[in-house]
Design a protein around this motif. Structure first.
Motif, mmCIF file in Angstrom:
data_model
loop_
_atom_site.group_PDB
_atom_site.id
_atom_site.type_symbol
_atom_site.label_atom_id
_atom_site.label_comp_id
_atom_site.label_asym_id
_atom_site.label_seq_id
_atom_site.Cartn_x
_atom_site.Cartn_y
_atom_site.Cartn_z
ATOM 1 N N THR A 1 0.865 -1.652 0.156
ATOM 2 C CA THR A 1 -0.332 -0.383 -0.202
ATOM 3 C C THR A 1 0.924 1.247 -0.049
ATOM 4 O OG1 THR A 1 -0.880 -1.343 2.136
ATOM 5 C CG2 THR A 1 -2.505 0.463 0.856
ATOM 6 N N THR B 1 4.656 -6.414 11.318
ATOM 7 C CA THR B 1 4.633 -6.360 12.540
ATOM 8 C C THR B 1 3.431 -7.791 13.262
ATOM 9 O OG1 THR B 1 4.830 -4.279 13.291
ATOM 10 C CG2 THR B 1 4.345 -5.269 14.931
ATOM 11 N N THR C 1 -1.198 -7.759 3.853
ATOM 12 C CA THR C 1 -0.037 -7.802 4.055
ATOM 13 C C THR C 1 0.337 -8.888 4.598
ATOM 14 O OG1 THR C 1 -0.886 -6.003 4.665
ATOM 15 C CG2 THR C 1 1.086 -6.259 5.929
#
Ligand code: ADP
Length: 965
Positions: A202, A216, A264
């Motif tokens: 993104t 993360t 992600t």
């Protein structure tokens, strides 16, 4: 007599089969592949219930579901079991189901052995390996052929199976050497996957942040509780055995809200595979984006789908594809954003041939079901709303992606800012504004907040409260940082960029209407989007659109598209009057037609093609509409009115505010009207229906006390049940904002959500209207309890709390002790299944000594042991209020029992004592029996699963019926 009975039973079974013929046919064929039917046939053959000739008459072709089944030739010769099977052919037949499984992974080897021994010709091999056959079908065809070749062929095959068994695990990749071409193709695929997953997608052109630097870990959880699960779920567990609910399925679903990090996470999975850092079992990984697949107009075969959409083999395409088909267990497909596919999941059109062409969504659905490429692992992501029961049937397991934990927020911010002082400042301002910290639970919001740190630090504490606030912050950040410094003095920042906002708004709004997330240059032109608008950074260029040469664009994130659609709804002069009411009528609706009608009614630039597409749009859009509606509420909040000066007449804005207020109030009324009248003697209880939490969040976005007050003014219930509603910190903030206006106290049941410590803190403003709070299974630690109790002590109404299955330790018991000391009207404390030991029990005892009101104390499943039981018993010995006390599963032995006997002797109130699953022996029970002699009001002592023999139990039961085993 026996024979007669067997005969009747088999007659009965036959009748049953005849009667349920339709259902049985449906069950055998509905999966879309012949697999079910063939498996049944394997069993019937193996058990001798079906003779070979009849089996040959049963037509099991790949297109079975289309051609229909001919079971007429099949005569079930009940009772005609074959004699002892001792020839090799008979052994193959008798163990057919087992051999079908075994052979699937080693067809090549078996064929080689049969060719080498002269039993099979190359023609035979080809027939077995027809590409239309799934691996299990190939195994069956192999067995069929061997049978036709006679006993010596059967012997060769049996020997082969035996040998492969001895060398262990033919499926093991280490023993398999893929052909050279396949390895070359793997190399090419790895470099393509690596290139596409290296940068966080993104960030697009805006900043090149490598995934390795920023990734993360988000919180993963199994959708279905798995008792054997140890520790947190990791990325590799997605394709592991943990949590499997359907062994036959090979699709794993990862579900999570917009922005929870699904794409992600997949990207991370791709990268780890490409770096050969994990997922070693897979030789090939094929990543797909449903958003991009929407644009594929052609009909494709699986082969074309893989090669054209992922990576093209330079040579020997056929051989490589054959390798893929033959080794499904070495292949992984990922499909990102199933919710963004234009068509909703259906299993109507069946395909099983990987070379047959079909529209892409049909291929996709057949892959998911396993009718195509059975055995290939598929990982699919989607928002939860888009997953219906039809799809769930085909899932191996479902994994929920819950977003960032507080420590992950911390970690993300530190990774995001290379300058540690900036990171520290951002974190500091998040700590000071827990509503904002709650929002950061969602990674996309965490990214925005962190990205706009300059604005964040410039804001006064607590001024960023809502999701809309955060999106306005990014709007301002992008508009002001990526354009030239202010040219027109005196204009507000929105006014200055009004055109851009409206162009992008129209694109977003019309896109949502047509389930369109990728836009062509023509789409951009139609909405007047200029090069300058593009440069603002909200649109990023879509990589890899293979279909055309021209550029394609998408919004940074789907939530940003929703935000622009909302801006368009409130600012555009083209918006129809009915747009807002229609948007709010969508709540809880899951039927496609209503959803489409919203857009048909609202789109001002309707075209026939758009209409057709809207017809196909589905319930999946509801989450987008709901997010858009929330933004509409937020943007129309009084707090933001100054932004619209000179952008839109204030009378228009006011009209829209009134419309939204009416919609919210009407929406809430609908929920309240559906509350059933309570059964006599029971409390009036409301169970949240779909859409309730969303309405609450809309009200929160408005940030107007009056609207919240009006919304709940007519809610008269004693108990609000909001279990399994996916409530996280953000939802807690909104709930507290609204519920604090309730007129009379309620029991608030929030079991089985993801409230966590941040959520607990968010609930504090409504604690005064809670008489009981149920927070079972919510990931709460001692820290959350500390804050909760500090507030609860001041709330007169607050009488009961249930915290079963959280993460509490001895560090929280001092707070409960203080609560018990302070609140002499507190009734129930339930702390089961936490991690409290004797030390915690000692602390609780301090409070219990002083308390005069507690009636229920539940400590089931902790580790308080004898020492803890002794401390509690001495505190409760003379209790005049305690009615029910549970120490089930706490390692309590005879010393504990001896101490507890004192409560039985002296307490004037206790009625039930639960001591199931401890280690009390006969000696311990004797203390209890003796104590019971003095006690007439005690009703039961539960002692099941202690250390007593059966004889002892029998004897004890006779002595006092109140001892229950
Ligand atoms: P979804 O697919 O669930 O809508 P995305 O994966 O697109 O969500 O995440 C949105 C944004 O949130 C990403 O662009 C990224 O900035 C941030 N993000 C999400 N997950 C992570 C993660 N695990 N680590 C770092 N950033 C993340």
């Amino acid at each position: 007599l026996m024979e007669g009975r067997l005969w009747t039973e088999s007659m009965f079974a036959q009748e049953l089969v005849l009667k349920q013929r339709t259902e049985i046919l449906d069950a055998l064929c509905s999966s879309g592949s012949a697999e079910h039917l063939e498996r049944v046939l394997d069993i019937l053959l193996a058990q001798g219930e079906l003779v070979w000739e009849d089996y040959l008459n049963v037509q099991v072709l790949p297109e079975v579901q289309q051609s229909g089944l001919t079971l007429s030739g099949c005569s079930l010769t009940v009772g005609q079991k074959e004699e002892a099977q001792n020839t090799p052919s008979q052994t193959l037949l008798a163990r057919r189901p087992n051999f079908v499984n075994k052979l699937q992974g080693c067809i090549d080897g078996a064929l080689e052995a049969l060719v080498a021994s002269g039993h099979f010709s190359s023609g035979d091999c080809k027939e077995v390996q027809l590409p239309v056959h799934t691996p299990s079908q190939q195994a069956r065809r192999l067995l069929d052929h061997v049978r036709s070749k006679g006993e010596s062929a059967a012997t060769v095959l049996l020997r082969f199976i035996q040998q492969t068994q001895e060398c262990e695990s033919p499926l093991n990749q280490e023993t398999l050497t893929p052909p050279k071409e396949a390895l070359k193709y793997q190399k090419k695929l790895i470099s393509s996957v690596s290139a596409h997953s290296f940068f966080l997608s993104t960030y697009g052109g805006t900043s090149h942040m490598s995934l390795d630097d920023i990734y993360t870990e988000g919180e993963l959880e199994l959708a279905q509780h798995c008792p054997n699960m140890q520790g947190p779920l990791g990325l590799e567990d997605i394709v592991g055995t943990t949590g499997t609910v359907n062994e036959d399925a090979d699709t794993v679903l990862i579900s999570g809200e917009a922005g929870s990090g699904k794409s992600t996470l997949l990207q991370r999975l791709h990268l780890l595979w490409a770096q050969r850092a994990a997922f070693h079992d897979f030789l090939f990984l094929f990543p797909f984006s449903c958003r991009k697949l929407n644009a594929e107009q052609r009909e494709l075969s699986v082969q074309e789908l893989l090669f054209q959409h992922c990576c093209w083999p330079d040579r020997q395409q056929e051989e490589i594809f054959q390798f893929i088909v033959d080794h499904p267990h070495l292949i992984l497909f990922t499909f990102d954003g199933l919710d963004e596919l234009k068509q909703s999941f259906s299993d109507e059109h069946r395909l099983c041939c990987p070379t047959q062409q079909a529209p892409v969504h049909i291929l996709l659905f057949n892959l998911i079901q396993g009718s195509l490429m059975k055995g290939v692992w598929k990982v699919v992501t989607s928002r939860p709303e888009a997953v219906g029961p039809l799809l769930k049937k085909h899932l191996r397991k479902e994994v929920l992606l819950k977003g960032f934990s507080p420590s992950a927020v911390d970690c993300f911010v530190r990774k995001h800012h290379s300058d540690p002082t900036v990171a520290a400042k951002v974190l500091q301002s998040l700590q000071a504004n827990t509503a904002l910290l709650g929002l950061c639970h969602n990674p996309v919001l965490c990214w925005i907040v962190s990205r706009c740190h300059t604005e964040l630090l410039g804001c006064g504490e607590g001024s960023l409260l809502t999701m809309t606030d955060v999106y306005l912050m990014i709007l301002q950040n992008f508009l002001q940082h990526q354009s030239a410094p202010k040219s027109t003095v005196g204009l507000g920042w929105i006014q200055e960029h009004l055109k851009t906002v409206l162009h992008l708004g129209q694109l977003a709004f019309e896109g949502l209407g047509a389930t369109c997330y990728i836009f062509s240059s023509t789409d951009l032109e139609t909405c007047g989007v200029t090069e300058k608008d593009i440069c603002m950074g909200f649109l990023i260029q879509t990589k890899d659109m293979l279909s055309t040469q021209s550029k394609h664009y998408e919004f940074l994130h789907v939530t940003i598209q929703c935000f622009f659609a909302a801006l368009y709804i409130i600012l555009s002069s083209d918006t129809q009057r009915s747009t807002i009411p229609k948007l709010f009528e969508m709540q809880g609706v899951s039927e496609t037609c209503l959803c489409c009608s919203f857009f048909r009614a609202c789109l001002t630039h309707d075209d026939p093609q758009g209409c057709v597409e809207a017809e196909e749009a589905r319930a999946v859009e509801i989450p987008n509409l709901q997010i858009t509606a929330m933004f509409v509420c937020g943007l129309l909040s009084q707090r933001h009115h100054h932004l619209w000066h000179h952008c839109c007449p204030s009378a228009t804005i006011q009209k829209r505010v009134n419309q939204v207020s009416r919609c919210l109030s009407k929406g809430m009324q609908k929920h309240f009207q559906s509350i059933p009248q309570p059964v006599e003697g029971e409390k009036k209880s409301m169970h949240a229906m779909p859409g309730f939490i969303w309405l609450i969040k809309c009200i929160y976005e408005m940030q107007e006390g009056k609207i919240a007050k009006d919304a709940v003014s007519k809610l008269e219930v004693d108990h609000l049940k909001l279990t399994y509603c996916n409530i996280g910190p953000v939802e807690c903030t909104a709930l507290a904002f609204v519920l604090q206006h309730l007129r009379s106290p309620v029991g608030l049941e929030l079991d089985n959500n993801s409230v966590g410590d941040v959520g607990v803190e968010q609930l504090l403003p409504c604690m005064h209207i809670c008489n009981s709070l149920y927070l079972r299974n919510n990931n709460i630690t001692d820290e959350g309890i500390s804050r909760l109790i500090t507030k609860a002590i001041q709330c007169d109404n607050f009488r009961k709390i249930a915290l079963f299955n959280n993460k509490l330790t001895d560090a929280c018991t001092q707070h409960f002790s203080l609560l018990l000391k302070t609140k002499q009207n507190f009734l129930a404390l339930r702390l089961g299944n936490n991690n409290i030991t004797a030390e915690g029990a000692r602390q609780l005892a301090e409070g219990l000594k002083v308390n005069r009101s507690l009636q229920h104390l539940g400590l089931w499943g902790n580790r308080i042991g004898d020492a803890g039981a002794v401390a509690l018993a001495s505190a409760l010995e003379h209790s005049k209020s305690l009615l029910w006390f549970s120490l089930v599963g706490n390692g309590v032995g005879n010393a504990g029992a001896c101490a507890l006997a004192n409560i039985i002797k002296n307490s004037t109130s206790l009625e039930e004592l639960w001591l199931t699953e401890n280690c009390i022996t006969k000696t311990g029970v004797e203390y209890l029996i003796q104590a019971l002699e003095y006690n007439t009001h005690m009703k039961s002592i539960w002692l099941r699963n202690n250390e007593l023999s059966l004889e002892e139990v029998e004897e004890i039961k006779k002595r006092d019926p109140r001892l229950i085993f």
